[in-house]
Write an enzyme that holds these catalytic residues in place. Sequence first.
Site, PDB file in Angstrom:
ATOM      1  N   HIS A 135       0.762  -1.293  -0.027  1.00  0.00           N
ATOM      2  CA  HIS A 135      -0.196   0.045  -0.213  1.00  0.00           C
ATOM      3  C   HIS A 135       0.828   1.212  -0.078  1.00  0.00           C
ATOM      4  O   HIS A 135       0.669   2.108  -0.676  1.00  0.00           O
ATOM      5  CB  HIS A 135      -1.042  -0.042   1.044  1.00  0.00           C
ATOM      6  CG  HIS A 135      -1.684   1.081   1.510  1.00  0.00           C
ATOM      7  ND1 HIS A 135      -3.112   1.179   0.752  1.00  0.00           N
ATOM      8  CD2 HIS A 135      -1.574   2.482   1.890  1.00  0.00           C
ATOM      9  CE1 HIS A 135      -3.513   2.585   1.119  1.00  0.00           C
ATOM     10  NE2 HIS A 135      -2.663   3.267   1.738  1.00  0.00           N
TER      11      HIS A 135
ATOM     12  N   GLU B  81       1.250   4.031  -3.189  1.00  0.00           N
ATOM     13  CA  GLU B  81       0.996   5.277  -2.994  1.00  0.00           C
ATOM     14  C   GLU B  81       2.069   6.320  -3.189  1.00  0.00           C
ATOM     15  O   GLU B  81       1.678   7.269  -4.081  1.00  0.00           O
ATOM     16  CB  GLU B  81       0.387   5.633  -1.515  1.00  0.00           C
ATOM     17  CG  GLU B  81      -1.119   5.043  -1.474  1.00  0.00           C
ATOM     18  CD  GLU B  81      -2.218   5.631  -2.227  1.00  0.00           C
ATOM     19  OE1 GLU B  81      -1.889   6.737  -2.567  1.00  0.00           O
ATOM     20  OE2 GLU B  81      -3.270   5.009  -2.600  1.00  0.00           O
TER      21      GLU B  81
ATOM     22  N   LYS C  13       2.870   6.390  -6.959  1.00  0.00           N
ATOM     23  CA  LYS C  13       1.679   6.969  -7.766  1.00  0.00           C
ATOM     24  C   LYS C  13       1.971   8.465  -7.683  1.00  0.00           C
ATOM     25  O   LYS C  13       1.771   9.162  -8.789  1.00  0.00           O
ATOM     26  CB  LYS C  13       0.390   6.653  -7.216  1.00  0.00           C
ATOM     27  CG  LYS C  13      -0.782   6.511  -8.299  1.00  0.00           C
ATOM     28  CD  LYS C  13      -1.832   5.862  -7.635  1.00  0.00           C
ATOM     29  CE  LYS C  13      -2.286   6.639  -6.300  1.00  0.00           C
ATOM     30  NZ  LYS C  13      -3.620   6.056  -5.704  1.00  0.00           N
ATOM     31  N   ASN C  14       2.304   9.099  -6.503  1.00  0.00           N
ATOM     32  CA  ASN C  14       2.548  10.563  -6.458  1.00  0.00           C
ATOM     33  C   ASN C  14       3.608  11.061  -7.383  1.00  0.00           C
ATOM     34  O   ASN C  14       3.556  11.864  -8.014  1.00  0.00           O
ATOM     35  CB  ASN C  14       2.782  10.750  -4.890  1.00  0.00           C
ATOM     36  CG  ASN C  14       1.571  10.927  -4.367  1.00  0.00           C
ATOM     37  OD1 ASN C  14       0.508  10.926  -4.555  1.00  0.00           O
ATOM     38  ND2 ASN C  14       1.797  10.871  -2.720  1.00  0.00           N
TER      39      ASN C  14
END
Length: 422
Positions: free
Chosen positions: A291, A295, A298-299
Amino acid sequence: MYRITPQLSEKIKHFATFPPTGVSLRQMVMFGQNPTQGTLFKASQFLSEELPIRLAHRVKELEELPHNLSDMPSIIRVKNWYAQSFQDIVEFPSKELTPGLKEITRSMSKQTDMQSLPENSPNLAMPNGGNPTGRRGVSLSHRYHSAMDGSEWPAEMYSYNERFTKMIEAVKRRHDPVVTTVAQGILEFKQSKSSNNVDTDIQAFLDRFYMSRIGIRMLIGQHIALNKGPSRKDYVGIICTKTNLADMAQEAIDNAKFICEEYYGLFRGPEVHLHCKKDLEFMYVPSHLSHMLFELLKNSLRAVVEQYGTECDEYPPIKLIVAQGKEDIAIKISDEGGGIPRSGVPLVWTYMYTTAPSQHLDPTFDKSDFKAPMAGFGYGLPISRLYARYFGGDLKLISMEGYGTDVYLHLNRISNSDEPLQ
């Protein structure tokens, strides 16, 4: 619609006066290795006491939120879920424990030859070591471990363990949409106030609430996995004793790149260069690590694509570097996505803050976390930091406006850090 009766409300207030008991990753692994039905029965007794305490603290807090946030329909819905789960767990033993099992419970409580679990160390990622009240729960050696291996267990114990596991599975499913429903409640609150700002006391509540949720789901998920056995190789419940960093990082890179390319319609998104020893392994919960990495990547991918545009032929690569120390495993993700203004850095840790166009949140959306969208909810970084801090790690961000951003994910290698209970 579910309603909290006055009697249930009083019981919740009573349970909320007790401090929760923290469990470290190492304790969970020691407890869960080759568990017998007796050990699992002992664990169900621990959860029957511990989960209602944690749920009661959250119900009480949801009733006492500032600025009338408690009155928002979505917040009331979440409060009722927690109260219903509290009731299910508290009432289960009295309904299901047979006289024979009650006798075994009494003999277990008197047992003196239990294998003791190692003490936890304070969680350094949180104020007061993750224990703001200073009050400690009951020692785990008396509540969470049984050395009664090798005994013959009655059939009724197998049946009890199975029914208890089904009950807490239903509790876990009920709470799947909690993150998104609370987010909906914050949106309702902002609309009612005609303001986009969320006060610091509400931000602090969200940190406490979501951290508690991680802990509750960890305990339930671990118990379910141990009961469902046999586990996969190198796994104790949902904990992997040999989590391979290079494999996990590569999987997160592939997933994040796929989402990025699909979202922006790219033939080829920015490359991610991975620098990690192939054989670097440590004990962790793979779903948590997955997770966080997803994240963060992705940022970085979004920042690079939006800095250079979708027509760019060759984006500057993102670097993911993994270093192994004595205490921590540190992961650095570096991008050249233009960075964040210095005044904006504190805002990235606040919920509902995002630099992406805001996305509509469907109240019927029932996924447990914000996974698929490329961006738009403003939950990725603060929730990832909570996952890191849960087992004594941390997440930090350093940005150079006009160039790019470095995020540092620290993971505790020793695995003896206490849960950050609040």
